[in-house]
Scaffold this motif. Structure first.
Motif, short mmCIF file in Angstrom:
data_model
loop_
_atom_site.label_atom_id
_atom_site.label_comp_id
_atom_site.label_asym_id
_atom_site.label_seq_id
_atom_site.Cartn_x
_atom_site.Cartn_y
_atom_site.Cartn_z
N ARG C 47 28.70 51.53 46.32
CA ARG C 47 28.83 50.30 47.09
C ARG C 47 27.54 49.94 47.81
O ARG C 47 27.22 48.76 47.98
N MET C 79 29.68 45.74 38.28
CA MET C 79 30.37 46.92 38.80
C MET C 79 31.82 46.94 38.33
O MET C 79 32.46 45.90 38.20
N PHE C 81 35.28 48.45 39.62
CA PHE C 81 35.81 49.04 40.86
C PHE C 81 36.83 50.13 40.58
O PHE C 81 37.54 50.09 39.58
N ASN C 83 39.54 50.56 42.05
CA ASN C 83 40.90 49.99 41.95
C ASN C 83 40.92 48.73 41.10
O ASN C 83 41.74 47.85 41.29
N ALA C 85 40.20 45.75 40.79
CA ALA C 85 39.95 44.40 41.32
C ALA C 85 39.97 43.35 40.22
O ALA C 85 39.11 42.47 40.16
N VAL C 86 40.97 43.44 39.35
CA VAL C 86 41.14 42.41 38.32
C VAL C 86 41.92 41.28 38.97
O VAL C 86 42.95 41.51 39.59
N PHE C 87 41.41 40.04 38.86
CA PHE C 87 42.03 38.93 39.58
C PHE C 87 43.43 38.64 39.03
O PHE C 87 43.58 38.29 37.85
N PRO C 88 44.44 38.73 39.88
CA PRO C 88 45.81 38.57 39.37
C PRO C 88 46.14 37.13 38.99
O PRO C 88 47.06 36.90 38.22
N ALA C 132 49.34 41.01 35.80
CA ALA C 132 50.59 41.62 36.22
C ALA C 132 51.38 42.16 35.04
O ALA C 132 52.23 43.03 35.20
N ARG C 146 35.05 42.99 31.89
CA ARG C 146 34.46 41.97 32.75
C ARG C 146 33.01 42.33 33.10
O ARG C 146 32.14 41.46 33.16
N ALA C 147 32.79 43.65 33.34
CA ALA C 147 31.44 44.07 33.69
C ALA C 147 30.52 44.03 32.48
O ALA C 147 29.36 43.62 32.57
#
Ligand SMILES: Nc1ncnc2c1ncn2[C@@H]1O[C@H](COP(=O)(O)OP(=O)(O)OP(=O)(O)O)[C@@H](O)[C@H]1O
Ligand SMILES: [Mg+2]
Lengths: 406, 282, 345
Positions: C47, C79, C81, C83, C85-88, C132, C146-147
């Motif tokens: 981070r 990056m 993450f 957890n 951090a995939v946008f729901p 989801a 995504r990265a």
């Protein structure tokens, strides 16, 4: 508070907490043990009716306006009190007032209790601006408008004031002062040509009235704040200003129109409920409340004036004295016309007031055409009269059945 | 198992009965009353309501207030919520100060603003000392509808933004900070981060806040009454006047039903517009 | 040029030090795995490199740019993450395309790069779904895609494959390695999985309590740990340590001796598979307590002297608990540590 054995005195008058407290602490001092209970006019009627219907009586004495007592008669909620009237003979209550208390029957149904009316309060600072030749004690509506105009020009502000706020009594001004002064009527001539003239004249008055008038409830406040120099209101609602600075003010009769100087007396009466748990106590209480001393105390404490022959003592507080003089001037004006509070409207009283206030709003505030507005509002008035079947009251001439709107 | 199937219903029964007795019954009574037109027929009260000279004005005022106050306070609350999020220290104190109006009744809030804005109020005193005005200036009467409206809107915003803020702060706290960080890393500007990530993820909170505030805003009354009296009629105020002054409970009931219908319609619109795509629901 | 240079970075959370004067160099195009126990500061380090956390001291360079005070977006990295951090509220496609859209790339490029990343991570079939409706492992792969889609010069990954089943992980690992090699991406990769670290990394950095204990090639980390911590943390079974006394420049025990320029007590470390099992009469006496057949080998747990030792035997060896065997050490395959500092001598 109310102990079971206490006599219950239910009143629609002197309702505000501080006034009720004065009744309990000062006015009822020396009277039989009483619990003083207040209620608004409409729940009051309901309550009286409920007691009659259930034949379960808790209330002994009622105090209310003439127009509020009237509907109790057909319900059979009132006890004739000729005996009480007889023992009051020497109090000097004017015969006319006593007659009102018979409610059109042969028997005495209530004893006049106290009276009030609506007056004009004038701050002496306004006097220099009076139109030439105008007598402050005998103004006309045109003169009032002119006076306001001069004040506006000279002080830069509109200095006339009317209690046209949510809790103000502006409807009474329209019904009791303005309308009868121009039309000699409250209901029948509602949409007459005279009424048209009246509204046009009043527009000129309103144009000189403080723009906050539609927020004023009690005129004593803007008077004391100096916002308004000339105001119309019920005497009880200007009392504080007069008591605070009696030397600053005059109290005068409201203006006159072509048909005279109409005023609206407010008469409250005391009646004994039919089946009263304590009729004897109630009668004694009436005796107490109509004693000249009590009547004077009432005048100085709450601003309602004696119905009995009681010379106002010299040591009366100057504010109350001003009021008393104002009331006298109003009642004894050469051109005085009496307009009574509406009678027989029951729970339509509110809508009756609304007719006047709505008419005012449309014509004066929204500048709608006078003729068309009067015609439209007259229809509403007609439907109210039809629904209540209320016969005419003064100054309208007595009618068979519902009071007509021409 | 039959018991476990019935248990949930058993458990919500007291609340349902409570609601039915204290909410549904008066509601039905009000609706019935509103159609009890006496001689004027089934829709008589509604006709009187629609024909009343204050009806159009109060309807327009109410809608204008809702359409001004709610969007402004949503934006304000979002801004305030985001600022709070950025704060490292003193966050709780600021939040506490910002939510003080929550504890003030709407009537009291109206009176506070009345004291500021009336003729001899603080605003005039202040402007007078600055030399901007040369005497008490009236802002709040029927002849100054614009300033009167602004005053009422400001009072309403002041009073009720805190509710929105609390909902939004709670919503923001539910969003793990990594979502915003991911957006930042992948090159989103602060504005893009707000519009593409934070606001969409805040949607459930925004929806609750909007529904709550809109419904309450349609019921706006006490603050308006305190500041403007009847100079700025609103629907609830008219209902109150019909009930209290005109003593016509049926027309008052018609107003009440109208307000309820408007509120329900607004809620339905929000639920539709802000509906989460079903597949996106976690 | 996108080497990562970290100079004397410290991070304090209140009174606790999460990172202490940490130095690390990742060469351009190099793949470094960060390995360490939970809470040792791996995420914190990533981070800080990404610019998501402020550092208490030190500086971070990417290429030869000091990025210490730049916002994340300007550091030119991507990056993954811990957890995800995939946008729901975005579909898988839009999630993967997010970085490209922020860069205002044209639609065709976006489509191409998204599809490539999606194919690589085998999430092609789910591109229209919302997160989801994905499993944890699938979501994790969306985060990786995504990265990768933005083809970053520097890639920071925080346990990106932790939620995949063993087989898929093996497969993904190989794919990742070849893609990143090919693209020359400088990668810092946090993992708990030693085999993953061994398999992927050019070098492994072993972290412990906010410092890097050792950074070296996987083979040397394994066979030549620089401290008892590294030896004990890396490898399964962990390295064995015997407490011995060195005298007169020689460290010796039953069947073993080596020269040592140090006198006094030391720890002799050796890997379980680096010993030869011989007859009980030779070497160190090893009392077998537990025999665990692991498939590829037998894992023996027993005692030498008073100390517990784990060694590995051929799967077909006939060994039962209760037996005593002899252990023969190879001087070339041992490490000697200081008993006080735990550091290699
Ligand atoms: N925001 C924070 N505030 C206070 N302490 C923190 C914060 N973030 C991390 N820490 C502490 O810093 C230390 C390092 O945390 P970090 O998340 O970097 O560990 P990690 O190596 O990633 O662990 P894991 O393998 O479990 O993910 C931990 O002791 C943690 O409790
Ligand atoms: Mg971590």
């Amino acid at each position: 508070m109310a102990k079971a054995q206490d006599l219950i005195f239910l009143s629609t008058q002197l309702r505000p907490i501080d006034e009720a407290q004065k009744v309990r602490d000062v006015i009822l001092k020396g009277a039989p043990k009483t619990s003083y209970v207040v209620d608004e006019p409409s729940p009051f009627t309901v309550r009286m009716k409920a007691e009659v219907e259930a034949n379960k009586h808790t209330i002994s004495l009622v105090g209310a306006l003439h127009g509020e007592l009237q509907p109790l008669l057909p319900m059979g909620a009132l006890e004739p009190i000729d005996d009480v009237a007889a023992s009051l003979k020497d109090r000097g209550i004017p015969a006319g007032l006593m007659d009102l208390g018979k409610l059109g029957t042969g028997k005495q149904m209530y004893i006049p209790w106290m009276q009030a009316t609506y007056v004009m309060v004038v701050n002496k600072k306004a006097l220099p601006f009076l139109p030439a030749g105008a007598d402050v004690n005998a103004l006309t509506y045109q003169q009032l408008a002119e006076w306001g105009k001069t004040m506006n020009e000279k002080t830069g502000q509109r200095r006339l004031g009317f209690p046209a706020g949510p809790k103000g009594l502006f409807a009474r001004f329209l019904q009791g002062n303005l309308y009868p002064s121009y039309t000699a009527s409250m209901v029948t001539e509602f949409r007459s040509a005279e009424a048209e003239t009246m509204w046009n004249d009043f527009k000129a008055v309103w144009a000189q009235s403080n723009p906050n008038s539609t927020s004023y409830d009690f005129m004593q406040e803007p008077l004391m704040a100096g916002e308004v120099l000339v105001a119309w209101d019920h005497i009880a609602r200007v009392k504080d200003a007069l008591q605070q600075a009696p030397n600053d003010y005059l109290v005068v009769a409201p203006p006159a129109g072509p048909k005279g100087r109409s005023y609206m007396p407010v008469i409250a009466g005391l009646a004994i409920a039919k089946g009263a748990p304590d009729r004897k106590g109630a009668a004694e209480l009436i005796m107490h409340l109509t004693k000249p001393e009590t009547q004077l105390i009432t005048a100085s404490e709450v601003g309602f004036f004696p119905v009995v022959n009681a010379t106002l003592p010299a040591n009366l507080s100057p504010g109350v004295k001003l009021l008393a003089e104002g009331v006298a001037k109003t009642q004894t004006a050469k051109d005085a016309v009496v307009a009574l509070l509406p009678v027989g409207l029951g729970d339509k009283g509110g809508e009756f007031n609304k007719v006047y206030v709505d008419t005012f709003q449309r014509i004066v505030l929204r500048n709608e055409p006078v003729r068309a507005t009067l015609d439209a509002q007259a229809d509403v008035m007609r439907s109210i009269m039809a629904a209540t079947k209320a016969p005419c009251w003064a100054p309208d001439k007595a009618s068979e059945g519902a009071c007509p709107v021409k | 198992m039959p018991t476990s199937r019935w248990l949930p219903y058993l458990l919500i029964a007291p609340a349902s009965v409570f609601l039915a007795v204290f909410f549904a019954v008066p509601l039905v009574q009000t609706i019935v009353l509103s159609f009890d037109g006496g001689t004027a027929g089934f829709f008589g009260n509604y006709q009187r309501m629609l024909g009343d000279l204050n009806f159009n004005v109060s309807l327009r005022n109410t809608f204008m207030l809702v359409l001004t106050v709610v969007p402004l306070q949503m934006m304000l609350a979002i801004g305030m919520g985001l600022m709070l999020q950025k704060m490292q220290r003193g966050r709780d104190v600021v939040l506490w100060i910002w939510t003080i109006p929550l504890g003030v009744s709407d009537l009291a809030a109206g009176l506070v603003w009345l004291a500021i804005l009336q003729n001899t109020g603080y605003l005039n005193t202040f402007l007078f000392h600055l030399g901007v005005i040369d005497g008490p200036t009236a802002w709040l009467n029927s002849e100054t509808p614009v300033t009167l409206f602004i005053a009422v809107a400001v009072a309403e915003i002041w009073r009720s933004t805190a509710v929105v803020l609390v909902i939004i702060v709670a919503g923001l706290q539910l969003i793990p900070k990594e979502f915003g960080e991911a957006a930042e890393i992948f090159g989103a500007s602060p504005w893009q981060k707000l519009t593409r990530v934070t606001l969409p993820m805040l949607k459930p909170s925004l929806q609750s806040a909007l529904i709550l505030r809109t419904v309450l805003a349609f019921e706006v009354f006490a603050a308006v009454y305190a500041i403007g009296g009847r100079n700025i009629p609103v629907l609830v105020g008219e209902a109150y006047v019909w009930q209290r002054d005109n003593q016509n409970y049926s027309v008052a009931a018609a107003y009440a039903v109208l307000i309820m219908v408007i509120s329900l319609a607004a809620t339905a619109v929000y639920l539709r517009l802000l509906r989460e795509k079903p597949e996106a629901r976690a | 040029m996108a080497a990562i240079t970290i100079e004397g970075v410290s991070k304090r959370f209140g009174a606790a030090m999460a990172l202490e004067q940490l130095d690390l160099n990742v060469a351009d195009g190099e793949f470094v795995a960060l390995l360490g126990p939970s809470g040792c500061g791996k995420t914190t380090l990533l981070r800080i490199i990404a610019g998501l956390e402020t550092r208490s001291s030190g500086r971070v360079l990417i290429g030869d740019r000091d990025v210490s005070d730049l916002p994340p977006a300007e550091r030119g990295l991507a990056m993954v993450f811990q957890n995800y951090a995939v946008f729901p509220h975005l579909t898988v496609f839009e999630n993967v395309a997010f970085g490209l859209r922020m860069q205002k790339r044209d639609e065709a490029t976006i489509r191409r790069q998204v599809n490539r990343a999606a194919d690589l991570l085998q999430i092609g079939p789910y591109l229209d779904r919302y997160p989801a409706k994905l499993s944890g492992g699938q979501r994790q792969r969306v985060a990786v895609a995504r990265a990768l889609a933005v083809e970053p010069a520097v890639l920071l990954m925080d346990e990106p494959l932790s939620n995949l089943d063993a087989l898929l992980r093996l497969e993904m690992r190989a794919e990742l390695k070849s893609v990143l090699k090919e693209a020359g991406t400088t990668t810092l990769y946090v993992t708990h999985d030693q085999t993953e670290a061994m398999g992927l990394a050019d070098r492994i950095a072993v972290m412990h309590k906010g410092v890097i204990e050792q950074i070296d090639t996987p083979t040397r980390i394994y066979s030549k740990p620089s401290s008892t911590f590294v030896g004990g943390f890396v490898g399964s079974p962990p390295m064995n340590f015997l407490k011995l006394e060195a005298k007169n420049g020689v460290l010796a025990c039953e069947g073993f001796s080596m020269p040592l320029a140090h006198d006094g007590p030391v720890l002799l470390g050796f890997r379980g598979e680096d010993v030869r099992l011989v007859d009980a009469s030779q070497g160190l006496a090893f009392a077998v307590r537990v025999v665990e057949p692991m498939g590829s080998h037998l894992l023996l747990t027993g005692q030498v002297g008073g100390e517990r030792i784990r060694v590995v035997a051929a799967p077909q060896a006939e060994i039962a608990s209760g037996m005593t065997l002899g252990l023969q050490l190879d001087a070339a395959r041992v490490v000697v540590m200081d008993t006080q500092t735990g550091k290699a001598l």
